[in-house]
Each structure stands twice: as C-alpha cells, then as structure tokens.
Design an enzyme around this catalytic site. Structure first.
Site, short mmCIF file in Angstrom:
data_model
loop_
_atom_site.label_atom_id
_atom_site.label_comp_id
_atom_site.label_asym_id
_atom_site.label_seq_id
_atom_site.Cartn_x
_atom_site.Cartn_y
_atom_site.Cartn_z
N GLU A 90 0.83 -1.20 0.00
CA GLU A 90 0.00 0.00 0.00
C GLU A 90 0.87 1.26 0.00
OE1 GLU A 90 -4.19 -1.28 2.00
OE2 GLU A 90 -2.56 -0.89 3.43
N CYS A 103 3.61 8.55 0.80
CA CYS A 103 4.16 7.65 1.82
C CYS A 103 4.31 6.29 1.17
CB CYS A 103 3.22 7.58 3.02
SG CYS A 103 3.72 6.38 4.30
N CYS A 110 6.83 -6.87 7.31
CA CYS A 110 7.88 -6.32 8.17
C CYS A 110 8.22 -7.32 9.26
CB CYS A 110 7.40 -5.00 8.79
SG CYS A 110 8.61 -4.19 9.86
N CYS A 114 6.45 -4.57 15.86
CA CYS A 114 5.87 -3.55 16.75
C CYS A 114 4.42 -3.90 17.07
CB CYS A 114 5.96 -2.17 16.11
SG CYS A 114 7.67 -1.63 15.81
N CYS A 117 1.25 -2.01 15.32
CA CYS A 117 1.34 -1.71 13.90
C CYS A 117 0.82 -2.86 13.04
CB CYS A 117 2.79 -1.40 13.53
SG CYS A 117 3.01 -0.94 11.79
N SER A 212 11.27 6.10 15.13
CA SER A 212 10.05 5.67 15.81
C SER A 212 10.42 5.23 17.22
CB SER A 212 9.40 4.52 15.03
OG SER A 212 8.96 4.97 13.77
N CYS A 331 -1.01 6.42 10.09
CA CYS A 331 0.20 5.80 10.61
C CYS A 331 -0.10 4.49 11.32
CB CYS A 331 0.88 6.77 11.57
SG CYS A 331 2.41 6.16 12.28
#
Length: 341
Positions: A90, A103, A110, A114, A117, A212, A331
């Site tokens: 995305e 973005c 990933c 986290c 997320c 982050s 985010c």
C-alpha cells in the site's frame, strides 16, 4: 536480464557503450523510464533495432493498481499496488498546504514486530527492489494527477532493513535527470536499527531521519517494540547523537500515544531529556485503530498534558494531523495484502 529502471544514467551509458551505441541515448532512455513507460517500444525517439536489443538485455517492470481509496474526510488517497510476483503493498498520497507527499512502502511485510502496527502482522515476505519503490512514487503521481514533491518512507517495512535497495532508490528519485525530488524533501523512518545509523550517516544525505521511539525507557519500549531488545534506548540515543553530529540534520522522534502504556508524566520527562540531547523534534501521534491490537489511544487530555511537559522542557513537540483515517491510511494502519508465499 537486468532491471533497467534500477540503473543510473551512467550505468545505462556504460551498457550502451558495450552495445556500440552513443552515450546520449542513455539520457533519452532514463527520461522515458521516469515517464512510466512499460516497454521499450514506447521509446519512440530510439531506433527500432536498438529497442529490440534493449528488450533482449533488460526488462521494465511496473505496478498494477488493484484498488484506489479516496478519503471523504481530507482527500487522502490510498493505493493497493500489485507487484510482479503477485504480492501487493500500500502507498498513500497526502495533500498538504506546502504540496503533495507520498508515503511509500520499502518491504512486503515487516519483521520488526511492533505491537501496535498492522504492517508487521504476518512478518516479512521480501524487500522491495529500488525500481519498485521508484514506481510507488511515479505511479502514484501519474494515477492521481497530483505532482509529488515530498516522500516519506513510512509505509510497510523497515527501510534500514532494506538498506542497499533504499539507498539506490534515493539516488534514482533524487537524480536531476529523473524525478529530481530533493533530499531535504524526503523523510526516512526507522524503528531504531542502530547498527545501520553510522552507515547512513557516512553518506551524509540531507534527508530527515525519523526515529520511531514510542517509549523513552527500555522496559516499556521492549514490550511494544521487539527491535529494542539487545539494542536499548541509551544506545539508540547515542547513535542519534552521532548521526546528528555527522550530518547536522535534526532528527525527529515519532511517538505514538498509547493509553496507559507510554503516556505518563514520567514518560514525558524522560522523553524530553532524550530529545534535548539531539535537538530532536517530537511528533506525537494519536494511536490509530488496528483490529488485531489491544491498545487504545491516549485520551485528548493526556495527550495535551504530555505535550505541555515536553514544551515546558524546551522541546519542540507537535501533534500529527490524522489523514486518511476513514480508509485505514493513517500511521500504523498499512499492511501487506495478497501475499503469494
């Protein structure tokens, strides 16, 4: 066959020299690639025999738009792009007073884990190629009709976990004969892979490094960000200090405000201490909803009090404007989809 869209003009020039072609053709080819052509046949100012030779030696990849969503709240656009191998990522186009920002994702999935997320759910599938990241920018601009002037590498994936490909992408998108997007208009976000900080600092790129952080102490940060384990907040801040000293570029701390987890006055005071060490700007982010997450955003009162402590401590702290919330484009909400393996 080689991916010609991942090559710089001088590399294309060297390849053409081996083919007995004049070097000026490299500039023509590079310009066509930044226009989004999908085949060498579209390069109308090249001789037919050269186009045929190029097609034997190189390939041109592209993206397929599987879905486009437009926020009814603020006009933010989210694209679901299918890659050559069937995976999808995305990309989000956001509109600001100073211009349009894209973005982009740097990986399919990933591995950082986290807890708040969506991008990390299901782990890492693979890293994106430089040309795929370039296409996220290029195709978003072409499909939306909006000129892109800023880039944030804050989508799916950890950019420093795909270091070499991301560095090549930055060279391509910054090239004056290409999209020519200045480094000062590019932000790279990392969860804190400090072993790559010095390597990045050596390149002395004038981009903005966004860390982050999301918690100022090891106990809290390790619970919500596995990447902190074995590294530690103190080592991370020290790496930020070295980066700041080397590049002179102010670092930004991203801080998702999570109710009852990292939003106490004590957290704010410790965060202020870290920020002052590197003259960091703190970007407070009201936590965005993720179905699989148990966390809730801090209350508006807690967020306001947290920001006041930072400001009273001499830290520049702002609250990020929420964009694309109605299409899960904010985010932490982007995720890999249609993974084939």
């Amino acid at each position: 066959m080689r991916d010609i869209k991942a090559m710089l003009p001088e590399e294309i020039e060297a390849a053409l020299k081996e083919m007995g072609q004049p070097k000026y053709r490299a500039g023509q080819i590079f310009e066509w690639l930044t226009r989004g052509v999908k085949s060498f046949d579209e390069m109308s100012n090249l001789p037919k025999d050269l186009r045929a030779k190029l097609a034997e030696e190189f390939y041109i990849d592209g993206l397929t738009c599987l879905r486009k969503q437009v926020s009814q709240e603020d006009g933010t656009i989210k694209y679901l792009w299918q890659l050559r191998d069937g995976n999808a990522v995305e990309t989000v186009v956001m509109r600001y007073k100073y211009g349009n920002t894209v973005c982009i994702s740097s990986q399919v999935g990933c591995r950082q884990g986290c807890a708040f997320c969506a991008s990390t759910i299901g782990g890492l599938v693979r890293c994106l190629e430089p040309s795929e990241m370039l296409d996220e920018v290029l195709y978003s601009q072409m499909e939306s009709g909006l000129p892109i002037g800023h880039i944030v590498l804050m989508g799916i994936g950890e950019p420093l976990d795909n270091f070499d490909n991301v560095m090549r992408f930055l060279e391509l998108v910054n090239h004056p004969k290409g999209m020519n997007i200045g480094m000062r208009h590019i932000s790279l976000s990392t969860c804190g892979l400090i072993e790559k900080f010095d390597k990045l600092a050596e390149r002395n790129l004038q981009l903005t490094l966004s860390v982050s952080l999301h918690a100022p102490d090891d106990e809290t940060r390790s619970k919500i960000m596995p990447a902190n384990r074995g590294r530690g907040v103190e080592n991370l801040i020290s790496a930020c200090e070295r980066y700041y000293e080397k590049t002179g570029r102010r670092i930004s701390f991203e801080y998702a405000m999570i109710d009852g987890v990292n939003d106490t006055p004590e957290h704010a005071k410790l965060l202020a201490k870290h920020a002052r060490r590197v003259s960091a700007h703190v970007n407070l982010i009201p936590l965005n909803h993720v179905d699989e997450s148990k966390f809730e955003p801090s209350t508006p009162e807690h967020l306001k009090a947290f920001q006041k402590i930072l400001r009273d401590s001499g830290v520049n702290a702002t609250v990020r404007r929420k964009l694309g919330g109605d299409i899960d484009a904010s985010c932490g909400q982007l995720r890999k989809k249609l993974a084939t393996r």
